[in-house]
Design a protein around this motif. Structure first.
Motif, short mmCIF file in Angstrom:
data_model
loop_
_atom_site.label_atom_id
_atom_site.label_comp_id
_atom_site.label_asym_id
_atom_site.label_seq_id
_atom_site.Cartn_x
_atom_site.Cartn_y
_atom_site.Cartn_z
N MET A 199 -1.55 2.46 -12.07
CA MET A 199 -2.17 1.28 -11.47
C MET A 199 -2.16 0.10 -12.44
O MET A 199 -2.01 -1.06 -12.03
CB MET A 199 -3.60 1.60 -11.03
N THR B 139 0.83 -1.20 0.00
CA THR B 139 0.00 0.00 0.00
C THR B 139 0.87 1.25 0.00
O THR B 139 1.84 1.34 0.74
CB THR B 139 -0.92 0.02 1.24
N GLU C 295 -1.05 -0.92 -4.13
CA GLU C 295 -2.38 -0.39 -3.82
C GLU C 295 -2.25 1.09 -3.46
O GLU C 295 -1.61 1.44 -2.47
CB GLU C 295 -2.99 -1.15 -2.64
N ASP D 102 -3.52 4.43 -1.96
CA ASP D 102 -4.46 5.00 -0.98
C ASP D 102 -4.30 6.51 -1.09
O ASP D 102 -3.37 7.10 -0.53
CB ASP D 102 -4.11 4.49 0.42
#
Length: 295
Positions: free
Chosen positions: A113, A93, A120, A122
């Protein structure tokens, strides 16, 4: 390992300037952080912090010790990174704070992405001035100068500003030939959400005293783009936000020679950390794809 734990407690307390925030970062109580620091001070025979009911501040000895501790943890992180980089691809993340105008980066973020599916994202979009360390961000993207010595920085790219309006607007109201003629036009203004002040239009020195009228105000860029495209006035916007629309012909630039200001986007991360593989590929990708020099 107990010694490393005490050093980590000290570093977190020094960087957050709070035993409570340090405890939150490490998942322990503020009392545990305070006791660990006290034991460290007793072992070293020096006072590392000045303590008050409101805050803690480093003593001169504490400042010197902090720099040495940072180097220790940097070496540990470097060793860990050497091992992590042997894996097939960066993963995990990545928590990043961006300004609201960063929403215009969504095509670049979407492309990132697709290329790095094991990372990931955020994403926190806000114009609030976040505390990178205390709030647990891996990095933040911001404009303006950097004044926090706890942070490392890299310039992602520069941008300029353009005065733009719709072809239909200029057909109806005429194209301003000089900055002074802006006084007779409908002007769409940006307001800083943090201070509630109107952003000055970055006109050249000889035009800087011109009083720009206000027809509509927004604390975000997107509504100004929409209003300008609908022919409701002239907006002063970052060039990267209007480049595609100018190419498509939905917006037209005016008075290019009268606009002088250039800004820069920077990515910042805690100075006690090396660039992790996931952050390194993110920085490199965004620097290449999201921002280019003023047009």
């Amino acid at each position: 390992m107990d010694s490393l734990g005490a050093l980590n407690a000290f570093v977190q307390a020094a960087e957050t300037r709070s035993f409570t925030a340090a405890g939150r970062q490490l998942g322990v109580s503020s009392s545990a952080i305070g006791k660990a620091v006290a034991r460290l001070e007793e072992r070293l025979g020096v006072t590392l912090f000045h303590r008050s009911t409101r805050a803690i501040t480093l003593t001169p000895e504490g400042g010197l010790f902090l720099e040495r501790c940072r180097r220790i943890f940097c070496e540990i992180e470097a060793a860990e990174l050497e091992l992590s980089q042997t894996r097939a691809e960066p993963r995990g993340t990545l928590r990043v704070s961006l300004p609201l105008v960063g929403m215009l980066m969504m095509p670049s973020l979407s492309a990132f992405m697709r290329i790095w599916p094991a990372i990931e994202l955020d994403l926190d979009f806000t114009d609030r001035l976040v505390d990178v360390i205390e709030e647990g961000f891996d990095a933040v993207i911001r404009t303006g100068e950097v004044s926090d010595s706890r942070l490392m920085t890299r310039t992602l790219g520069t941008f300029g500003y353009k005065l733009v309006g719709a072809p239909a607007y200029f057909s109806e109201r005429g194209i301003p030939a000089t900055p002074a003629e802006l006084a007779t036009h409908r002007c769409l203004r940006h307001r800083y959400p943090s201070t509630r002040k109107l952003e000055d239009w970055p006109l050249s020195d000889e035009a800087s005293t011109i009083e720009v009228p206000t027809t509509a105000v927004s604390s975000a860029i997107e509504p100004l783009l929409d209003l300008a495209e609908r022919g409701l006035g002239i907006a002063c916007l970052p060039d990267f936000a209007v480049r595609d629309r100018i190419a498509e012909g939905t917006l037209v630039g005016v008075l290019d020679d009268a606009v002088r200001h250039t800004g820069a986007f920077r990515i910042l991360w805690p100075s006690s950390r090396h660039l992790s593989p996931k952050l390194r590929v993110f920085v490199d990708f965004i620097a290449e794809h999201a921002f280019v020099g003023p047009s």
